[in-house]
Design a protein around this motif. Structure first.
Motif, mmCIF file in Angstrom:
data_model
loop_
_atom_site.group_PDB
_atom_site.id
_atom_site.type_symbol
_atom_site.label_atom_id
_atom_site.label_comp_id
_atom_site.label_asym_id
_atom_site.label_seq_id
_atom_site.Cartn_x
_atom_site.Cartn_y
_atom_site.Cartn_z
ATOM 1 N N PHE A 263 0.833 -1.198 0.000
ATOM 2 C CA PHE A 263 0.000 0.000 0.000
ATOM 3 C C PHE A 263 0.872 1.255 0.000
ATOM 4 O O PHE A 263 1.866 1.332 0.729
ATOM 5 C CB PHE A 263 -0.919 0.035 1.219
ATOM 6 N N VAL A 264 0.473 2.227 -0.808
ATOM 7 C CA VAL A 264 1.110 3.546 -0.806
ATOM 8 C C VAL A 264 0.016 4.604 -0.749
ATOM 9 O O VAL A 264 -1.109 4.374 -1.207
ATOM 10 C CB VAL A 264 2.002 3.762 -2.049
ATOM 11 N N SER A 265 0.334 5.754 -0.150
ATOM 12 C CA SER A 265 -0.656 6.831 -0.007
ATOM 13 C C SER A 265 0.037 8.173 -0.102
ATOM 14 O O SER A 265 1.211 8.321 0.273
ATOM 15 C CB SER A 265 -1.368 6.736 1.352
ATOM 16 N N ASP A 266 -0.708 9.177 -0.582
ATOM 17 C CA ASP A 266 -0.200 10.545 -0.470
ATOM 18 C C ASP A 266 -0.907 11.300 0.660
ATOM 19 O O ASP A 266 -0.625 12.469 0.912
ATOM 20 C CB ASP A 266 -0.314 11.299 -1.805
ATOM 21 N N HIS A 267 -1.841 10.615 1.333
ATOM 22 C CA HIS A 267 -2.428 11.143 2.568
ATOM 23 C C HIS A 267 -2.987 9.947 3.360
ATOM 24 O O HIS A 267 -3.527 9.011 2.769
ATOM 25 C CB HIS A 267 -3.540 12.164 2.269
ATOM 26 N N TYR A 268 -2.822 9.994 4.665
ATOM 27 C CA TYR A 268 -3.326 8.880 5.476
ATOM 28 C C TYR A 268 -3.445 9.305 6.935
ATOM 29 O O TYR A 268 -2.868 10.304 7.374
ATOM 30 C CB TYR A 268 -2.410 7.656 5.372
ATOM 31 N N ALA A 269 -4.216 8.522 7.673
ATOM 32 C CA ALA A 269 -4.339 8.655 9.129
ATOM 33 C C ALA A 269 -4.485 7.248 9.695
ATOM 34 O O ALA A 269 -5.152 6.395 9.091
ATOM 35 C CB ALA A 269 -5.527 9.519 9.521
ATOM 36 N N SER A 270 -3.865 6.988 10.827
ATOM 37 C CA SER A 270 -3.902 5.639 11.397
ATOM 38 C C SER A 270 -3.921 5.700 12.913
ATOM 39 O O SER A 270 -3.477 6.687 13.525
ATOM 40 C CB SER A 270 -2.692 4.812 10.937
ATOM 41 N N VAL A 271 -4.427 4.616 13.506
ATOM 42 C CA VAL A 271 -4.430 4.444 14.961
ATOM 43 C C VAL A 271 -4.034 3.003 15.261
ATOM 44 O O VAL A 271 -4.597 2.067 14.675
ATOM 45 C CB VAL A 271 -5.814 4.745 15.579
ATOM 46 N N ASN A 272 -3.065 2.837 16.142
ATOM 47 C CA ASN A 272 -2.645 1.513 16.614
ATOM 48 C C ASN A 272 -2.896 1.432 18.113
ATOM 49 O O ASN A 272 -2.509 2.337 18.866
ATOM 50 C CB ASN A 272 -1.155 1.277 16.344
ATOM 51 N N ILE A 273 -3.528 0.338 18.534
ATOM 52 C CA ILE A 273 -3.819 0.115 19.958
ATOM 53 C C ILE A 273 -3.274 -1.244 20.346
ATOM 54 O O ILE A 273 -3.570 -2.250 19.702
ATOM 55 C CB ILE A 273 -5.333 0.171 20.249
ATOM 56 N N ASP A 274 -2.475 -1.272 21.401
ATOM 57 C CA ASP A 274 -1.939 -2.528 21.927
ATOM 58 C C ASP A 274 -2.265 -2.570 23.413
ATOM 59 O O ASP A 274 -1.689 -1.824 24.206
ATOM 60 C CB ASP A 274 -0.432 -2.608 21.697
ATOM 61 N N GLN A 275 -3.229 -3.422 23.784
ATOM 62 C CA GLN A 275 -3.737 -3.484 25.156
ATOM 63 C C GLN A 275 -3.209 -4.734 25.859
ATOM 64 O O GLN A 275 -3.436 -5.855 25.419
ATOM 65 C CB GLN A 275 -5.266 -3.512 25.156
ATOM 66 N N ASN A 276 -2.489 -4.525 26.949
ATOM 67 C CA ASN A 276 -1.976 -5.615 27.770
ATOM 68 C C ASN A 276 -2.756 -5.625 29.085
ATOM 69 O O ASN A 276 -2.690 -4.668 29.857
ATOM 70 C CB ASN A 276 -0.477 -5.418 28.037
ATOM 71 N N PHE A 277 -3.475 -6.724 29.348
ATOM 72 C CA PHE A 277 -4.333 -6.797 30.534
ATOM 73 C C PHE A 277 -3.591 -7.300 31.772
ATOM 74 O O PHE A 277 -4.190 -7.430 32.848
ATOM 75 C CB PHE A 277 -5.539 -7.704 30.261
ATOM 76 N N ASN A 278 -2.315 -7.618 31.645
ATOM 77 C CA ASN A 278 -1.506 -8.024 32.796
ATOM 78 C C ASN A 278 -2.074 -9.220 33.547
ATOM 79 O O ASN A 278 -1.906 -9.342 34.758
ATOM 80 C CB ASN A 278 -1.320 -6.850 33.770
ATOM 81 N N GLY A 279 -2.774 -10.087 32.850
ATOM 82 C CA GLY A 279 -3.282 -11.289 33.492
ATOM 83 C C GLY A 279 -4.565 -11.105 34.276
ATOM 84 O O GLY A 279 -4.963 -11.996 35.041
ATOM 85 N N PHE A 280 -5.254 -9.972 34.093
ATOM 86 C CA PHE A 280 -6.444 -9.685 34.892
ATOM 87 C C PHE A 280 -7.502 -10.777 34.753
ATOM 88 O O PHE A 280 -8.146 -11.165 35.737
ATOM 89 C CB PHE A 280 -7.038 -8.335 34.494
ATOM 90 N N PHE A 281 -7.706 -11.296 33.542
ATOM 91 C CA PHE A 281 -8.723 -12.327 33.326
ATOM 92 C C PHE A 281 -8.170 -13.725 33.594
ATOM 93 O O PHE A 281 -8.831 -14.552 34.229
ATOM 94 C CB PHE A 281 -9.273 -12.228 31.901
ATOM 95 N N PHE A 282 -6.950 -14.001 33.117
ATOM 96 C CA PHE A 282 -6.358 -15.320 33.358
ATOM 97 C C PHE A 282 -6.175 -15.593 34.845
ATOM 98 O O PHE A 282 -6.215 -16.746 35.280
ATOM 99 C CB PHE A 282 -5.008 -15.419 32.642
ATOM 100 N N ASN A 283 -5.968 -14.530 35.629
ATOM 101 C CA ASN A 283 -5.784 -14.709 37.074
ATOM 102 C C ASN A 283 -7.029 -15.263 37.763
ATOM 103 O O ASN A 283 -6.945 -15.763 38.884
ATOM 104 C CB ASN A 283 -5.418 -13.375 37.730
ATOM 105 N N LYS A 284 -8.176 -15.185 37.090
ATOM 106 C CA LYS A 284 -9.430 -15.665 37.687
ATOM 107 C C LYS A 284 -9.741 -17.108 37.283
ATOM 108 O O LYS A 284 -10.726 -17.666 37.741
ATOM 109 C CB LYS A 284 -10.594 -14.768 37.243
ATOM 110 N N ILE A 285 -8.891 -17.692 36.418
ATOM 111 C CA ILE A 285 -9.125 -19.053 35.937
ATOM 112 C C ILE A 285 -8.172 -20.001 36.662
ATOM 113 O O ILE A 285 -6.946 -19.895 36.486
ATOM 114 C CB ILE A 285 -8.915 -19.141 34.415
ATOM 115 N N PRO A 286 -8.674 -20.914 37.482
ATOM 116 C CA PRO A 286 -7.805 -21.737 38.336
ATOM 117 C C PRO A 286 -6.685 -22.464 37.595
ATOM 118 O O PRO A 286 -5.566 -22.520 38.076
ATOM 119 C CB PRO A 286 -8.792 -22.732 38.964
#
Length: 851
Positions: free
Chosen positions: A732-755
């Motif tokens: 891909f090539v562009s002469d105009h663009y806008a982007s958003v990158n999101i990288d969310q790390n939950f630090n084990g919040f959900f896995f910590n609840k699974i025995p």
């Protein structure tokens, strides 16, 4: 050769202890402490060898472990509200004991006897929860920020040591020359064996705070740190890294930052949701009377504290003292133990201020045995004054100012101005490290380690490297060999020269690089703040669309790629660059560049001229770029080739303007490119953190596709945070663009609840990337055949595209902290799936060290 190997082993022992060291015969006692009446385990009981300061505390389950190489036969157990108990033990042996403490008769106001199952913990109707809610309601009134003005003097002391070293390790032949480094560990620290101090830093400052308008000022009066005098070790970077790990602790904040994680404060607004609270004692001998409030996490693997806080019962509900630690099952890597002690003193208006903080952490690969690290940070506050208005001139300039010669204070100055004691053993660290850094054997060892980890072999005024670029391969160049190096400050602190030469055995072409740099501030160009002028010439290849962080393009590991990878550019770059960084982390970069690019491999430059196909041999471009960068409160570790960022909550702003200059040095195009980006980490308390990047660009003018924004793609098997991991190079090539990158790390919040998962201490990661862009009609070769055509493959199918109304999107679901170092993502591409040689799914891995 044998001596060199021994030296490498030695320095690895100094800086990277990744093996468990043997432990000499000693007295090791472990066990559980319970209430003799109801058999409940007692948390935070003080355990020590009688007559010593070798001390520990029981955890939230009443368990403890303590050891010593000295000969002791009794353990002492003490806890508020219980009778102190002495227990006989066997010296020189490992043993497990059960200890029952008897409640003091005077502490029992009533006895409740019940049968059957113990009632479950509830917030409703719980006096401990009602008390903590009153503390929460009074937080704002008890914070330092509640005063109109505050000023105080602060002394910080940071000591970092290799710890838990056995006598056998200490007496190895390898360390025969370095016995002066070892000492018996301070008995107040976690452990009790030999330590090897490797870092100490002291800092004295005068601090001012103004509420309205809110302003802060810190004036560094003196600072002192060890100096290894080695190009491998960035002393300032180490200091900043330790400061980030051992950050300032304010219990009145909702979240407390430690080890690059956010711990929920026990008096945070949401603390009753995540903690269990218990009233464990009333201290009537203190004025005002105090309530001892103990707390533990509801889930012992979450990023939470456990411990005790002491609350004043004078209507202010202020914290007068606090002891914080963590559960042994917490989802933290390498942390064997953590202790935080907060002491508060009365301000002139009888409110309490934090007068002393002592933070102690013990690290190790193996949580139960072997050598590790111990770090201790102590912060002492004196001369605390409130509501003394300061002149406006105090707050002018940067928030942190350093007085001249602050780092050259005499020993007499420190003796007279330290606000806390520094033991004779601590004072010796400065002398020991200075002696070590001057030893020829240590210098030779550091030279070998620099080659091993930084990739450079030092020959005094010149160093050769980086070694990981000496060999690589790709489909166009075939086998590629490279050799290069650069000068060091040993030759000159003003002038730096760098060069390399490379040869591809398939394309039979030489590539090379020459540069000369002049330092404007008479400092190394690899230290902050950078101020230099650099001129260079480079003839080399580049994969269009491959943008890398922290690694070089001809790194051997990047030779392995997926899919078709046979398009590249042969480039000639002439560069003249000016760089000026300021102490406030604002920087300006001006770059004048003449660029000649030729297609290579299966890439061709074709267009239509007068209705006939035409082959374009090369493109000539002359550019002037001005880049502005602002990174407030930025911290980093300065490496040999790059800077390693120390992530924090502060944003990073970039703004860049580039002008293409037609007719200047044979430049063929006029254009203007304005681009910008914002990077920020958002901490979300118990939900971990999110790294978000927003960027955009707009190019004015008529240009061919190689001068447009070629979007960052990744055809390696490594997960790259800032690239599109299922996008092909030059897709891909562009002469105009806008982007958003999101990288969310939950630090084990959900896995910590699974025995079944919580014991593995895995961590959940979710990412999403979206890219909007396009090409204006004037730059689209479909509308103007005189422009360079988009590349096609051997079947005549286009492989380069412009973005349409639909954005490019990809996301991933990952599992982090695998074996404590590995992140693996299942990546999903959501759009433009009809393009040739693209994958809807992919698995990517990334090595990442986290606490």
């Amino acid at each position: 050769m044998k001596k060199q190997i021994n030296r490498i082993i030695y320095i690895l022992g100094l800086l990277l202890p990744l093996t468990a060291w043997s432990v000499s015969a000693q007295t090791v006692v472990s066990g559980v402490v319970t209430d003799s009446k109801d058999k409940d385990p007692l948390p935070y009981v003080t355990v020590l060898f009688k007559g010593t300061n070798i001390i520990t505390k029981t955890d939230g389950d009443g368990k403890f472990s303590i050891s010593t190489s000295e000969s002791h036969t009794q353990l002492q157990f003490s806890f508020v509200g219980y009778k102190t108990k002495l227990v006989d033990i066997k010296a020189g042996q490992s043993q497990n004991i059960m200890v029952k403490l008897d409640p003091e008769a005077t502490s029992l106001n009533e006895v409740v006897i019940s049968r059957g199952k113990r009632p479950s913990y509830k917030n409703k109707g719980n006096p401990a929860v009602e008390l903590i809610r009153k503390v929460i309601d009074h937080k704002e009134a008890n914070r330092m920020e509640s005063y109109d003005q505050v000023q105080f003097k602060q002394y910080e002391k940071m000591i970092f040591s290799m710890s838990n070293l056995s006598e056998k390790f200490k007496n190895k032949r390898l360390f025969r020359k370095y016995q002066f480094l070892f000492e018996e560990q301070d008995s107040s620290k976690i452990g009790g064996k030999n330590i090897l101090p490797i870092f100490i830093e002291e800092k004295l400052s005068q601090n001012y705070f103004n509420k309205n308008p809110e302003k802060n000022k810190t004036i560094i009066l003196g600072e002192k740190t060890v100096d290894y005098n080695s190009p491998l070790i960035d002393n300032k970077g180490l200091s900043q890294y330790f400061e980030r790990m051992y950050a300032h602790i304010n219990i009145y904040d909702n979240n407390i930052s430690l080890l690059s994680n956010e711990f929920l404060s026990p008096i945070a607004d949401a603390s009753p949701t995540f903690y269990k609270f218990f009233i464990t004692d009333t201290i009537k001998t203190h004025s005002p009377q105090l309530i001892e409030l103990s707390f533990i996490p509801r889930n012992n693997t979450d990023i939470l504290f456990e411990g005790k806080i002491y609350i004043t019962m004078d209507g202010r509900y202020a914290v007068q003292d606090a002891f914080l630690t963590v559960n042994k099952n917490i989802n933290l890597n390498f942390v064997r133990a953590m202790e935080v002690k907060l002491d508060f003193d009365k301000a002139p208006d009888d409110r309490y201020y934090l007068s002393k903080t002592r933070l102690l952490m013990d690290f190790g690969i193996n949580k139960n045995k072997g050598g590790g690290f111990t770090g201790e940070r102590t912060v002492t506050v004196k001369d605390y004054q409130i509501n003394v208005k300061q002149p406006e001139s105090v707050f002018q300039g940067p928030k942190v100012a350093i007085v001249p010669e602050a780092d050259k204070r005499s020993e007499q100055y420190w003796t007279e101005n330290r606000l806390d004691t520094l033991t004779a053993a601590n004072l010796k660290i400065y002398k020991n490290i200075d002696t070590l850094s001057k030893m020829s054997s240590f210098k030779k060892t550091m030279d070998l380690v620099t080659l091993l980890f930084a990739g450079y072999k030092d020959f005094g005024p010149f160093e050769v490297g980086p070694v990981n670029t000496f060999y690589s391969f790709n489909s166009t160049e075939g086998l590629r060999l490279r050799l290069g190096g650069r000068t060091t400050p040993a030759l000159s602190k003003r002038y730096y020269f760098e060069t390399y030469a490379a040869y591809g055995f398939k394309d039979e072409k030489w590539k090379y690089f020459l540069s000369a740099t002049y330092s404007l501030n008479n400092k190394s160009i690899y230290s902050f703040p950078q101020q230099y002028i650099r001129g260079s010439f480079q003839r080399d290849t580049k994969i269009p669309g491959q943008e890398l962080q922290f690694v070089q393009e001809d790194n051997f590991l990047l030779s392995f790629k997926r899919g078709e990878n046979n398009m590249l550019l042969y480039n000639d770059f002439y560069r003249l660059e000016f760089m000026n960084e300021f102490e406030n982390h604002f920087s300006i970069n001006v770059l004048f560049k003449k660029w000649n690019q030729k297609p290579g491999g299966s890439l061709y430059f074709n267009n239509i001229v007068n209705g006939q196909p035409n082959v374009v041999d090369h493109l000539n471009t002359t550019e002037l770029t001005v880049g502005l960068r602002y990174a407030p409160n930025e911290k980093f570790y300065q490496g040999k080739i790059y800077r390693i960022p120390i992530f924090d909550r502060y944003p990073i702003f970039n703004l860049r303007y580039t002008a293409g200059l037609k007719g200047v040095f044979a430049g063929d195009y006029n254009y203007h490119n304005i681009s910008g980006s914002i990077d920020k980490r958002f901490y979300l308390s118990q939900l971990g953190y999110a790294d978000i990047t927003a960027e955009g660009s707009y190019i004015f003018g008529k240009i061919p596709f190689p001068l447009m924004d070629i979007h960052r793609a990744n055809q390696t098997y490594a997960y790259q945070l800032n690239s599109y991991n299922l996008m092909n190079f030059l897709e891909f090539v562009s002469d105009h663009y806008a982007s958003v990158n999101i990288d969310q790390n939950f630090n084990g919040f959900f896995f910590n609840k699974i025995p079944l998962l919580k014991k593995l201490k895995l961590r959940e990661i979710v990412s999403f990337k979206i890219l909007y862009g396009g090409i204006r009609n004037e730059n689209n070769p479909v509308n103007d055949p005189s422009l360079l055509s988009f590349p096609v493959n051997s079947a005549g199918v286009a492989t380069t595209y412009s973005l349409g109304k639909e954005p490019y999107m990809e996301g991933s679901v990952g599992i982090g902290n695998i074996f404590k170092i590995l992140r693996v993502d299942m990546v999903r591409r959501f759009s433009y799936l009809d393009h040739p040689v693209v994958s809807k799914y992919g698995v990517r891995a990334r090595v990442k060290f986290d606490f």
